[in-house]
Design a protein around this motif. Structure first.
Motif, PDB file in Angstrom:
ATOM      1  N   PRO A   9      -8.323 -44.587  30.888  1.00  0.00           N
ATOM      2  CA  PRO A   9      -8.769 -45.865  31.469  1.00  0.00           C
ATOM      3  C   PRO A   9      -8.347 -47.067  30.629  1.00  0.00           C
ATOM      4  O   PRO A   9      -8.317 -48.183  31.116  1.00  0.00           O
ATOM      5  CB  PRO A   9     -10.293 -45.733  31.494  1.00  0.00           C
ATOM      6  CG  PRO A   9     -10.551 -44.264  31.528  1.00  0.00           C
ATOM      7  CD  PRO A   9      -9.446 -43.663  30.707  1.00  0.00           C
ATOM      8  N   ASN A  10      -8.008 -46.831  29.364  1.00  0.00           N
ATOM      9  CA  ASN A  10      -7.547 -47.900  28.482  1.00  0.00           C
ATOM     10  C   ASN A  10      -6.023 -47.959  28.575  1.00  0.00           C
ATOM     11  O   ASN A  10      -5.340 -47.037  28.141  1.00  0.00           O
ATOM     12  CB  ASN A  10      -7.986 -47.608  27.043  1.00  0.00           C
ATOM     13  CG  ASN A  10      -7.635 -48.717  26.084  1.00  0.00           C
ATOM     14  OD1 ASN A  10      -6.831 -49.587  26.401  1.00  0.00           O
ATOM     15  ND2 ASN A  10      -8.229 -48.681  24.911  1.00  0.00           N
ATOM     16  N   CYS A 156     -11.798 -45.008  24.105  1.00  0.00           N
ATOM     17  CA  CYS A 156     -12.973 -45.810  24.499  1.00  0.00           C
ATOM     18  C   CYS A 156     -13.040 -47.132  23.752  1.00  0.00           C
ATOM     19  O   CYS A 156     -13.573 -48.105  24.257  1.00  0.00           O
ATOM     20  CB  CYS A 156     -14.256 -45.034  24.224  1.00  0.00           C
ATOM     21  SG  CYS A 156     -14.401 -43.562  25.223  1.00  0.00           S
ATOM     22  N   CYS A 159     -11.440 -50.357  25.365  1.00  0.00           N
ATOM     23  CA  CYS A 159     -11.113 -50.086  26.773  1.00  0.00           C
ATOM     24  C   CYS A 159     -11.777 -51.136  27.660  1.00  0.00           C
ATOM     25  O   CYS A 159     -12.963 -51.436  27.495  1.00  0.00           O
ATOM     26  CB  CYS A 159     -11.596 -48.701  27.154  1.00  0.00           C
ATOM     27  SG  CYS A 159     -11.313 -48.307  28.894  1.00  0.00           S
ATOM     28  N   SER A 161     -12.833 -50.885  30.619  1.00  0.00           N
ATOM     29  CA  SER A 161     -13.944 -50.352  31.415  1.00  0.00           C
ATOM     30  C   SER A 161     -15.080 -49.797  30.561  1.00  0.00           C
ATOM     31  O   SER A 161     -16.041 -49.249  31.089  1.00  0.00           O
ATOM     32  CB  SER A 161     -13.440 -49.269  32.375  1.00  0.00           C
ATOM     33  OG  SER A 161     -12.890 -48.191  31.659  1.00  0.00           O
ATOM     34  N   SER A 162     -15.002 -49.968  29.233  1.00  0.00           N
ATOM     35  CA  SER A 162     -16.045 -49.409  28.365  1.00  0.00           C
ATOM     36  C   SER A 162     -17.408 -50.052  28.609  1.00  0.00           C
ATOM     37  O   SER A 162     -18.427 -49.378  28.538  1.00  0.00           O
ATOM     38  CB  SER A 162     -15.656 -49.524  26.895  1.00  0.00           C
ATOM     39  OG  SER A 162     -15.577 -50.870  26.487  1.00  0.00           O
ATOM     40  N   ALA A 164     -18.574 -51.138  31.451  1.00  0.00           N
ATOM     41  CA  ALA A 164     -19.108 -50.522  32.669  1.00  0.00           C
ATOM     42  C   ALA A 164     -19.573 -49.100  32.381  1.00  0.00           C
ATOM     43  O   ALA A 164     -20.622 -48.674  32.889  1.00  0.00           O
ATOM     44  CB  ALA A 164     -18.054 -50.523  33.768  1.00  0.00           C
ATOM     45  N   THR A 165     -18.826 -48.371  31.568  1.00  0.00           N
ATOM     46  CA  THR A 165     -19.217 -47.006  31.203  1.00  0.00           C
ATOM     47  C   THR A 165     -20.563 -47.030  30.500  1.00  0.00           C
ATOM     48  O   THR A 165     -21.450 -46.233  30.810  1.00  0.00           O
ATOM     49  CB  THR A 165     -18.154 -46.357  30.286  1.00  0.00           C
ATOM     50  OG1 THR A 165     -16.911 -46.308  30.977  1.00  0.00           O
ATOM     51  CG2 THR A 165     -18.558 -44.961  29.872  1.00  0.00           C
TER      52      THR A 165
END
Length: 187
Positions: A9-10, A156, A159, A161-162, A164-165
């Motif tokens: 995702p990163n 991670c 990233c 989206s981290s 949101a994770t």
């Protein structure tokens, strides 16, 4: 030797799967070339212009780039990994001195020990396996006043989206099982 690659995702990190074990236990993260004395593989990867980070897991190697494009970096990284395995050199020095101690630097009040035990168990069984599939790792750092502090590593770290994770994935999971948890924050 056939090495597979997977996107993470990163966008600044690629996951490399050499098809053989990387580390017998734990993980290692290297964010600068000077820190690689414990890992001949990480040192070899940092010799490639544009590599800004190396994260070693049980069966994968995540490589982060600073400068450059993946189409130019990927062949050099694949070559370095292949050369390393063919050389017979260890991935990391005996005893893996750079690996994190699971409890090093942790903080929480003694009365929260049972809550922390449950948090760690959920992270170990439900979160870390999923995050490892994306080339990263998340480890417990602390718990105070209903806030869980987690350390994000590998793909991670940094990233997009981290957040949101953490907020929608991990925080919701922990809140479901542990009502005392109010928030999850990265360190």
């Amino acid at each position: 030797m056939f090495i597979q690659t997977e996107a993470t995702p990163n966008p600044a990190t690629l996951k490399f799967l050499p098809g053989r074990p990387v580390l017998a236990q734990g993980t290692l993260e290297f964010l600068e070339p000077e820190a690689t004395k414990d890992s001949p593989l990480a040192a070899r990867l940092f010799e490639i212009d544009g590599v800004s980070g190396v994260f070693l897991g049980s069966d994968f190697i995540s490589v982060s780039k600073g400068d450059g494009e993946w189409q130019h970096l990927k062949p050099a990284i694949l070559g370095a990994i292949m050369e390393h395995y063919q050389s017979g050199a260890p991935v990391a020095a005996e005893g893996e001195p750079g690996s994190e101690s699971a409890e090093e630097g942790e903080f929480f009040a003694p009365e929260d020990a049972e809550t922390v035990k449950t948090i760690k168990e959920l992270l170990e069984t439900r979160v870390r396996p999923a995050v490892a599939q994306d080339g990263g790792d998340i480890t417990f750092q602390g718990y105070r006043d209903g806030i869980v502090f987690l350390h994000m590593r590998g793909a991670c770290s940094g990233c997009p989206s981290s957040t949101a994770t953490l907020r929608h994935g991990i925080e919701n999971l922990l809140r479901h099982f542990i009502p005392e948890v109010q928030e999850v924050r990265p360190v």
